[in-house]
Scaffold this motif. Structure first.
Motif, PDB file in Angstrom:
ATOM      1  N   ILE A  15       0.849  -1.189   0.000  1.00 56.82           N
ATOM      2  CA  ILE A  15       0.000   0.000   0.000  1.00 56.82           C
ATOM      3  C   ILE A  15       0.886   1.240   0.000  1.00 56.82           C
ATOM      4  O   ILE A  15       1.650   1.470   0.944  1.00 56.82           O
ATOM      5  N   SER A  44      -8.459   0.979   2.911  1.00 61.58           N
ATOM      6  CA  SER A  44      -7.800   0.017   2.012  1.00 61.58           C
ATOM      7  C   SER A  44      -7.084  -1.073   2.806  1.00 61.58           C
ATOM      8  O   SER A  44      -7.030  -2.235   2.385  1.00 61.58           O
ATOM      9  N   ALA A 114      -3.183   4.075  -1.289  1.00 61.65           N
ATOM     10  CA  ALA A 114      -4.065   4.345  -0.151  1.00 61.65           C
ATOM     11  C   ALA A 114      -5.099   5.411  -0.510  1.00 61.65           C
ATOM     12  O   ALA A 114      -6.191   5.456   0.054  1.00 61.65           O
TER      13      ALA A 114
END
Ligand code: CTP
Ligand code: MG
Length: 229
Positions: A15, A44, A114
């Motif tokens: 991420i 996320s 993200a």
């Protein structure tokens, strides 16, 4: 944090959360902007942690926000998170820092922004199929709806032929060795991971994207995605 033995599994999700969020214009990095009562990153992180196709997660956190990122993962009981590393000056450098945590025997690496909180299992499933069919990578795309113009100094130079043009989203999925090789070169001017793989001669397939994977850039984007939660 991880053993390096690959015990965490075959598919790793990275991420990219290290951006400052200049255009959002708040008092903290964009990953910690509030969306639905919790940090943007939580959305996320939570979704990828629950995704059955994801085995392990590495977060590239904003520099000096590694600790809050680890605490957030703990709060969410996101048990697939094996590391939170400090990101770099560019997105590509942040991804490179996260990729360094992925063990040699990983098979697939997903890279996600993200800033696109509403990632779902559906798009991850769609991305995996081409990787089993000989492609080096796969990316979600959307058709371009508007007419495209090339402009200079506020004056139209030409209308760009829209045929064959799409806009690229994340998550983007790659065979791990291919992505590693792509990242061993020059990262200057790189805006997404697929472009590095393309540059190295890799074949990247496209799959159907999702309008709800909108990237939050401005306060208006944040307000819009909030209504979709
Ligand atoms: N990103 C990153 N490291 C950077 C820059 C960006 O991990 N040095 C991540 C962001 O956190 C975001 C994604 O890459 O999830 C897409 O970047 P963008 O939307 O441009 O976010 P920011 O760079 O934070 O925003 P801005 O450009 O407005 O400063
Ligand atoms: Mg940016």
């Amino acid at each position: 944090m991880h053993s390096g033995s690959g015990a965490a599994g075959a598919t790793w999700a990275l991420i990219a959360a290290a951006g400052s969020g200049e255009r959002l214009g708040i008092d903290r990095p964009k990953a910690f902007a509030v969306l639905g009562g919790r940090p943007l990153l939580a959305e996320s992180l939570d979704r990828l942690d629950r995704c059955p196709l994801v085995d392990a997660i590495v977060v590239a956190a904003p520099p000096e926000w590694e600790e809050p990122s680890i605490l957030l993962a703990e709060e969410l009981a996101a048990s697939k998170v094996v590391a939170c590393v400090a990101g770099g000056a560019t997105r590509a450098e942040s991804v490179a820092a996260a990729l360094a945590e992925v063990p040699d025997d990983a098979l697939v690496v997903l890279v996600h922004d993200a800033a696109r909180p509403l990632v779902g299992d559906g798009v991850v499933e769609r991305l995996m199929a081409p990787l089993g069919e000989g492609f080096d990578g796969a990316i979600p795309v959307l058709p371009v709806a508007d007419t495209l113009k090339r402009v200079r100094d506020d004056v139209v130079e030409e209308t760009v032929d829209r045929a064959g043009l799409v806009s690229a989203q994340t998550p983007q999925a790659f065979l791990a060795p291919t992505l590693r090789r792509a990242f061993s070169g020059d990262l200057a001017g790189v805006t997404d991971c697929a472009s590095l793989v393309e540059r190295a001669g890799g074949r990247v397939a496209t799959v159907e994207g999702d309008p709800r994977l909108l990237k939050i850039t401005t306060p208006d984007d944040l307000a819009l995605v909030e209504t979709w939660l």
